[in-house]
Structure formats: C-alpha cells, structure tokens
Design a protein around this motif. Sequence first.
Motif, short mmCIF file in Angstrom:
data_model
loop_
_atom_site.label_atom_id
_atom_site.label_comp_id
_atom_site.label_asym_id
_atom_site.label_seq_id
_atom_site.Cartn_x
_atom_site.Cartn_y
_atom_site.Cartn_z
N ASP A 75 1.17 -3.95 0.87
CA ASP A 75 2.09 -4.77 1.66
C ASP A 75 1.85 -6.22 1.23
O ASP A 75 0.72 -6.59 0.89
CB ASP A 75 1.77 -4.65 3.16
N LYS A 120 -0.20 1.62 -3.20
CA LYS A 120 0.76 1.11 -2.22
C LYS A 120 0.20 -0.17 -1.56
O LYS A 120 -0.93 -0.15 -1.07
CB LYS A 120 0.99 2.17 -1.15
N ARG A 131 -0.52 4.89 -9.17
CA ARG A 131 0.25 4.02 -8.27
C ARG A 131 -0.59 3.65 -7.07
O ARG A 131 -1.38 4.45 -6.58
CB ARG A 131 1.49 4.73 -7.77
N GLU A 149 -6.27 3.59 -0.98
CA GLU A 149 -5.23 3.42 -2.00
C GLU A 149 -5.84 3.01 -3.34
O GLU A 149 -5.35 3.38 -4.40
CB GLU A 149 -4.22 2.34 -1.57
N ARG A 187 -4.55 9.04 -10.23
CA ARG A 187 -3.35 8.36 -9.72
C ARG A 187 -3.08 7.15 -10.58
O ARG A 187 -3.98 6.60 -11.20
CB ARG A 187 -3.60 7.92 -8.27
N ARG A 239 6.92 -4.24 2.20
CA ARG A 239 6.13 -3.21 2.89
C ARG A 239 6.10 -1.95 2.05
O ARG A 239 7.11 -1.57 1.47
CB ARG A 239 6.77 -2.88 4.24
N ASP A 240 4.92 -1.33 2.00
CA ASP A 240 4.77 -0.05 1.28
C ASP A 240 5.31 -0.13 -0.14
O ASP A 240 6.03 0.76 -0.60
CB ASP A 240 5.49 1.07 2.04
N LEU A 241 4.99 -1.22 -0.80
CA LEU A 241 5.45 -1.41 -2.18
C LEU A 241 4.58 -0.57 -3.11
O LEU A 241 3.35 -0.69 -3.12
CB LEU A 241 5.30 -2.89 -2.53
N GLU A 242 5.23 0.29 -3.90
CA GLU A 242 4.48 1.14 -4.85
C GLU A 242 4.28 0.35 -6.14
O GLU A 242 5.26 -0.02 -6.79
CB GLU A 242 5.28 2.41 -5.16
N VAL A 298 -4.07 -4.07 0.92
CA VAL A 298 -4.18 -2.72 0.37
C VAL A 298 -5.36 -2.02 1.03
O VAL A 298 -6.36 -2.68 1.37
CB VAL A 298 -4.34 -2.81 -1.18
N GLU A 331 2.88 0.27 -9.92
CA GLU A 331 2.42 1.11 -11.04
C GLU A 331 1.31 0.36 -11.79
O GLU A 331 1.47 -0.80 -12.16
CB GLU A 331 3.62 1.38 -11.97
#
Length: 381
Positions: free
Chosen positions: A206, A204, A202, A221, A200, A180-183, A217, A185
Amino acid sequence: MDVFELLLDQNPATRTVNVVDMHTSGEPTRIVVKGYPELDGNTLLEKRRCAGEKHDDIRQRLMREPRGHGEMYGAILVPETELTRSGDADIGVLFCHNEGYSTMCGHATIALGRFLIDTHDLDIFPRRNALQHDETTGLTALRLHAPCGVVHLSVYTDDGHSDATRSVSFLGVPSFVTARDLEVEIPRAVQWKRLRDAQRSRVKVDIAYGGAFYALVSAEELGFPGGVRAASGATLAEFDEATAALKRILYPRKALFAHPTEPDLEYLYSVMVVERTPKGEVGLCFFAGQQIDRSPTGSCVMARVALAVEQGRLKMGEGCEYESVVSLLNEGNGFRGTAVEQVPEGVIVKVEGRAFYTGASSFVVEEHDMMPTGFTIALPP
Ligand SMILES: O=C(O)[C@H]1NCC[C@@H]1O
C-alpha cells in the motif's frame, strides 16, 4: 593551543555548531540551535533546497561519523519562513538524515515540542513568548512549519517548562492513500533470497502519505513468515536488502507519489514493514539511505491511520497504538495515532509520544582536519 578557542571560531566554513540532543522512543533528534548560517529563499522549501546546495557540509558533519553516526537524525530550526511572517506558524524546521532533507518527521516534532517550550532564548526561537498557554488544560499550543506544511503541537507545560511525564501530541497535515493492494513485480535479478525461497515474484504493498510518502508492506509479503518482530541480527540485514530492492523498484513510479500541490514532496521516502497487533501495529521503518527508525515513525503513523480509515479499520475519533521493534522493549514507549477529522485533502491524524533530553554539544572542525564532513562506513553483510 587552547581547545576552547575553537569554540569561538567565526569562520563560516568551520564555525562551532551547537546542538541539543533528544530521543523519542529511542530515535535521536539532534536539534541545531546555533551556528547554522542564514538560509537563502523566501519559502521554507526554497530554504530546504539552499540547505542541500550550499550547506550540506554541516548536515554531513553532524549526521556522520565521527561527530554523529549512520542512524543520526537532525532538526535545523528556521526562525523565519513565509508562514511565520504571515502569522500562520511560530517557527520553521528542516529535518535531515544520512542522505539529505526529509519533508516530515513525527519523532523529531515530538522532541521539538518539548525543546521549543523549554528554550527561552529568543535568538533561537524569536516567537517563544507569543505562544498561547491554556491554564485550564495546562497545554501550550505551538505551530511548527515543516516542509510538508504546518503541524499543530500541544505540549503540557508547567511554569514555562515542558512536562517530561506527559506525551507531546501533534495534528499533522492531511494524510491520504495513493495505492492499495498494489502488486509489484520483482525482477529476478533483484529478488532477495526469502522471496525466491517462497517461489514468488510479486509483493503486495500500500502507498500512503503522512507528510512524506511510505510504501507499507507486511513481513509475510516480503517472505518473512516470522513477522517483523523476528527482525534482529542477520534477519535485519535481510529485511534491509528486501526493502532496499522494493524501494529501488517503486521509486521511479512517480504517479504513485503525487501530491496535490507541491512537487518537492513527491518522492518515496521509506519502505516500512508493518504487522498488526491486538492493540494496533508494530513496524520496522527503513527510510532515506536505509536508516532504521528506532521510533514508531510518527509521519508513517499519519500515513497508516489514513490507510486504516480507508480500509474501514478506524473511524473518526478512533485510534490505536503504534510500536517499533525498539519501542516494544519498554511499556508505554510507543506512539498513539488517532483519526481526528476527514477533510477534503485527506485525514487529519493526531500523533502522541514522549521525548527526552540526552545531551548538548558544541561541534567544531579544526582547520587541518582531513575529514571535515566526516564519513559513513558500510559494513559487509
Ligand atoms: O517519526 C518520523 O516520522 C520519522 N522518524 C525517522 C523517519 C521519519 O521521518
């Protein structure tokens, strides 16, 4: 020559393949009903491997131009599997697409719910007459052995025929969330324009499983402030580029796609762009070789309900409406997903939707055809 002689061809390399075509919320399912060779292997997953290794020419022939097209989807019926033999399933199925063989497909399951009730040909569905019909509810129960496990369907049936006016529903395999909410790169070299414009690097996401693994996503994002409904024309190509880049980055991160029992299921199938709506969600699903699902993606409804439960947005017994950018065009054309039961392995999700017949075909390959497995065409962006 008499062209109809071709239809009698028994040569395994070229013999006629009969299909029935359906659509579910606009997404096609080409159901292979005759002409597919017997698959080697004791288990359905072994048969899935055999399909890819020995008979992929048939998938290519049916999924690609000129007999199919880049967005075609297929269901190959497998009458005998380890679970039909043990009495735990009525029939098996393999799902296929532009790239290979998937492990779960909700829209095709809904289409098969109708087709398997409507076929009374025991060569196609040997256990058809053993299905249980409940006179009181009007529902026929059907256990479909998909590569991810057994999916339990309920189909409204009248006088031996499926009811085209009612939804088909199914209970899927346990669905669960792995991140969950994995950032994530995004390396500069593969950043897409919208992300660079937003300054940006990154994104985010799931990760959730609904018979197949999905990365979920939001459009924002990815750098698309207009949301997923802005996806058309040139923007669609940009979504394609962004989701393909994200998939390439996530794909090697095997730990995110861990399945409790089955290594064959451990891979990222799709990146789906999702957006909340007052009644549920609308999504844009890029799967396999960047095919775009026209339907709201039943297996990803399973994955998204599991995520919503974990986030506290849905409780057991609650459900909501799932749309795709295509299903939105017609009222009532989407899917409904409901959290039914929490089990140790995850959440059992009910998915409901409607499917319709579009045709039936007999496909042949002439002996001197120079492109027997067809082709795909990639248009420049
Ligand atoms: O409904 C589904 O689950 C599917 N439709 C195409 C991609 C997924 O397999």
